[in-house]
Every structure is written in structure tokens, then in C-alpha cells.
Scaffold this motif. Structure first.
Motif, PDB file in Angstrom:
ATOM      1  N   SER A  46      31.887   7.932 -52.793  1.00  0.00           N
ATOM      2  CA  SER A  46      32.092   6.879 -52.204  1.00  0.00           C
ATOM      3  C   SER A  46      30.692   6.196 -52.422  1.00  0.00           C
ATOM      4  O   SER A  46      31.101   5.166 -52.872  1.00  0.00           O
ATOM      5  CB  SER A  46      32.289   6.284 -50.518  1.00  0.00           C
ATOM      6  OG  SER A  46      33.661   7.916 -50.596  1.00  0.00           O
ATOM      7  N   ASP A 100      26.062   5.249 -40.663  1.00  0.00           N
ATOM      8  CA  ASP A 100      27.015   4.476 -39.472  1.00  0.00           C
ATOM      9  C   ASP A 100      27.322   4.992 -38.332  1.00  0.00           C
ATOM     10  O   ASP A 100      27.612   4.637 -37.792  1.00  0.00           O
ATOM     11  CB  ASP A 100      27.846   4.160 -40.400  1.00  0.00           C
ATOM     12  CG  ASP A 100      29.371   4.651 -41.392  1.00  0.00           C
ATOM     13  OD1 ASP A 100      29.768   4.574 -40.805  1.00  0.00           O
ATOM     14  OD2 ASP A 100      28.734   5.303 -42.478  1.00  0.00           O
ATOM     15  N   SER A 158      28.341   4.141 -46.918  1.00  0.00           N
ATOM     16  CA  SER A 158      28.559   3.476 -48.013  1.00  0.00           C
ATOM     17  C   SER A 158      29.486   2.378 -48.113  1.00  0.00           C
ATOM     18  O   SER A 158      30.283   1.116 -47.872  1.00  0.00           O
ATOM     19  CB  SER A 158      29.934   3.956 -49.312  1.00  0.00           C
ATOM     20  OG  SER A 158      28.452   5.087 -49.831  1.00  0.00           O
TER      21      SER A 158
HETATM   22  N1  LIG Z   1      32.051   6.430 -42.527  1.00  0.00           N
HETATM   23  C1  LIG Z   1      32.159   6.531 -42.735  1.00  0.00           C
HETATM   24  N2  LIG Z   1      32.477   7.775 -43.820  1.00  0.00           N
HETATM   25  C2  LIG Z   1      32.222   7.841 -44.868  1.00  0.00           C
HETATM   26  C3  LIG Z   1      31.727   7.024 -45.959  1.00  0.00           C
HETATM   27  N3  LIG Z   1      31.743   7.657 -47.080  1.00  0.00           N
HETATM   28  C4  LIG Z   1      32.413   9.034 -47.179  1.00  0.00           C
HETATM   29  N4  LIG Z   1      33.007   8.424 -46.202  1.00  0.00           N
HETATM   30  C5  LIG Z   1      34.549   9.848 -46.235  1.00  0.00           C
HETATM   31  O1  LIG Z   1      34.322  10.360 -46.172  1.00  0.00           O
HETATM   32  C6  LIG Z   1      34.918  10.967 -46.771  1.00  0.00           C
HETATM   33  C7  LIG Z   1      34.536  11.997 -47.954  1.00  0.00           C
HETATM   34  O2  LIG Z   1      34.192  10.799 -48.557  1.00  0.00           O
HETATM   35  P1  LIG Z   1      34.139  11.210 -50.588  1.00  0.00           P
HETATM   36  O3  LIG Z   1      33.882  10.075 -51.291  1.00  0.00           O
HETATM   37  O4  LIG Z   1      35.776  11.264 -51.638  1.00  0.00           O
HETATM   38  O5  LIG Z   1      33.469  12.455 -50.908  1.00  0.00           O
HETATM   39  P2  LIG Z   1      33.434  13.456 -51.558  1.00  0.00           P
HETATM   40  O6  LIG Z   1      31.063  13.909 -51.617  1.00  0.00           O
HETATM   41  O7  LIG Z   1      33.236  12.534 -53.160  1.00  0.00           O
HETATM   42  O8  LIG Z   1      34.122  14.537 -51.331  1.00  0.00           O
HETATM   43  P3  LIG Z   1      35.089  15.942 -52.793  1.00  0.00           P
HETATM   44  O9  LIG Z   1      34.522  14.963 -54.059  1.00  0.00           O
HETATM   45  O10 LIG Z   1      36.355  15.412 -52.341  1.00  0.00           O
HETATM   46  O11 LIG Z   1      33.576  16.609 -52.813  1.00  0.00           O
HETATM   47  C8  LIG Z   1      36.044  10.085 -47.414  1.00  0.00           C
HETATM   48  O12 LIG Z   1      37.252  10.000 -46.279  1.00  0.00           O
HETATM   49  C9  LIG Z   1      35.447   8.627 -46.816  1.00  0.00           C
HETATM   50  O13 LIG Z   1      35.956   7.829 -46.402  1.00  0.00           O
HETATM   51  C10 LIG Z   1      30.544   5.935 -45.287  1.00  0.00           C
HETATM   52  O14 LIG Z   1      29.226   5.570 -45.603  1.00  0.00           O
HETATM   53  N5  LIG Z   1      30.555   6.094 -43.712  1.00  0.00           N
END
Ligand SMILES: Nc1nc2c(ncn2[C@@H]2O[C@H](COP(=O)(O)OP(=O)(O)OP(=O)(O)O)[C@@H](O)[C@H]2O)c(=O)[nH]1
Ligand SMILES: [Mg+2]
Length: 205
Positions: free
Chosen positions: A40, A159, A181
Motif C-alpha cells: 500500500s 490513521d 497510505s
Molecule cells: N487503516 C489502514 N490500513 C492500511 C494502510 N495501509 C495498508 N492497510 C491495509 O493493511 C492490509 C495489508 O496491506 P498491504 O499493503 O497488502 O501489506 P503488505 O505489507 O504489502 O502485506 P504482504 O505483502 O501480504 O506481506 C490491507 O488490508 C490494507 O488495506 C493504512 O495506511 N491504513
């Protein structure tokens, strides 16, 4: 103001031996526990919704993903190229011990062998700032970092904290950055910080 004006996926590599050739020290490596919001954040920084896949199933990314990124300083029109490197999430519990061990070796090899790395970005979920795994990663990076490399800690999902909690976190980690994000908070500051570090001369110059 500094912006990322272009970002594109280059390739995936299973390990450091398969990493793309690049001569400059221009890599920005993103590391995080699974599900911390790494994909994200990559998408938010590059303003590119589908660049890195966002999933609600943690631990999906098992390859090292490379993106070519173009920064632009809007005031001077100066451009700067870099590679963003999305490392697989560490500490994902639901894989077998042997896979986990292989991955940890893979990641530590990458970090200690890849000289093109200029900046390590360690992402931490702001709601869990003291997990053992993150403390170990911080310590590992601190020990592994060479003279011409930098470490930046970024707390994600800010957030999810109220103002008072955010202030407390800021006091405890004065050198860290904070981003959301989903609310696009702190992303410009983060881009500027990354850009400024990339502009630092290599120490041997
Ligand atoms: N509230 C909130 N949720 C977020 C934010 N960034 C990511 N998420 C949520 O957190 C979850 C994981 O986000 P990803 O960006 O896929 O995380 P990652 O670290 O890439 O995860 P993996 O690649 O699966 O290890 C998702 O459900 C997103 O929507 C943020 O800034 N705020
Ligand atoms: Mg991801």
C-alpha cells in the motif's frame, strides 16, 4: 516539492544472485513484517494504485520485486532515478519452519551482499511498535549497514492512532516518519526524505 513522476515494475527475482544488474548505488529497499502495509505504501508513494499488489492474505509476496522510479524536484525540474526493492514480508507465521528459514537466509543475504542498496526502509505497524521481530530487524540493520548506507524507520497505518497516541510515538521515535497510505498522510515527507538521502554523495567520491 519532490514527487515521484514515474514508476514501473521491472522484474522479480527469487534471490540476490538473480537480482538485476545495476551499477549505481541507487536501491531503496522496503522491508516489513507481513501485512504491515508495504505494498500500500509503495502504491501511495508512487501514486500508482496497481503497482504493488495489496492483499488481505498476508505473506503473498515471496519474490523480490523491482521497480524503476523517477523522482522530480518540481522547483528545479531536476530528475533522479532509483530502484525501489520490495522484499518479501518477514516473520510470517503460517509457513513451514524450513521455508521460513530459507527466506530469512535469503533476506539476510540480500541485505548484507547487495552493495547497490543506498537506503533501508524498515516499516513498522504503528499499533505494534515493540515487537521482538522488529527489534531484531532494527538491530540486524544497524549491525549490517555500511558507511555509505542509510536506515529509515517508517510507522504505517498512522490513521489507526489518535492524536495523543501519535504524539507519544513521535516522542519515543523522534527520527522515524509516520505515514497513512489510505489517508495519504506523510507520504510527501517520506518521498522528500528518500530523495534527500539518494542525493547524498557516496563516501568514496
Ligand atoms: N487503516 C489502514 N490500513 C492500511 C494502510 N495501509 C495498508 N492497510 C491495509 O493493511 C492490509 C495489508 O496491506 P498491504 O499493503 O497488502 O501489506 P503488505 O505489507 O504489502 O502485506 P504482504 O505483502 O501480504 O506481506 C490491507 O488490508 C490494507 O488495506 C493504512 O495506511 N491504513
Ligand atoms: Mg505486499
Amino acid at each position: 516539492m519532490v514527487e515521484i513522476v514515474e514508476a514501473k515494475f521491472i522484474t522479480s527475482a527469487p534471490n540476490v544472485n538473480a537480482a538485476p544488474e545495476s551499477l549505481d548505488q541507487d536501491e531503496v529497499v522496503f522491508m516489513a513484517r507481513s501485512n504491515v502495509g508495504k505494498s500500500s505504501l509503495l502504491n501511495a508513494l508512487t501514486n500508482h494504485k496497481g503497482l504493488a499488489k495489496v492483499s488481505s492474505t498476508p505473506g503473498k509476496t515471496r519474490l523480490i520485486n523491482y521497480f524503476d522510479v523517477t523522482f522530480m524536484d518540481r522547483d528545479t525540474s531536476e530528475k533522479k532515478l532509483a530502484k525501489f526493492v520490495d522484499l518479501p514480508g518477514f516473520g510470517y507465521a503460517k509457513v513451514s519452519k524450513s521455508i521460513k528459514h530459507d527466506w530469512e537466509k535469503n533476506l539476510t543475504d540480500y541485505i548484507s551482499q547487495r552493495e547497490q542498496i543506498k537506503l533501508f526502509i524498515h516499516l513498522i505497524d504503528c499499533r505494534h511498535p515493540h515487537l521482538d521481530i522488529d527489534t531484531s530487524v532494527s538491530q540486524f540493520l544497524f549491525d549490517a549497514v555500511r558507511e555509505n548506507q542509510y536506515i529509515l524507520q517508517i510507522f504505517t497505518k498512522i490513521d489507526k492512532l489518535n492524536q495523543k497516541e501519535q504524539n507519544a510515538l513521535r516522542r519515543e521515535f523522534p527520527n522515524a516518519m509516520m505515514v497513512s497510505s489510505s489517508k495519504k498522510k506523510g507520504t510527501h515527507k517520506a518521498i522528500k526524505a528518500i530523495y534527500d538521502i539518494l542525493q547524498e554523495e557516496d563516501s568514496e567520491d
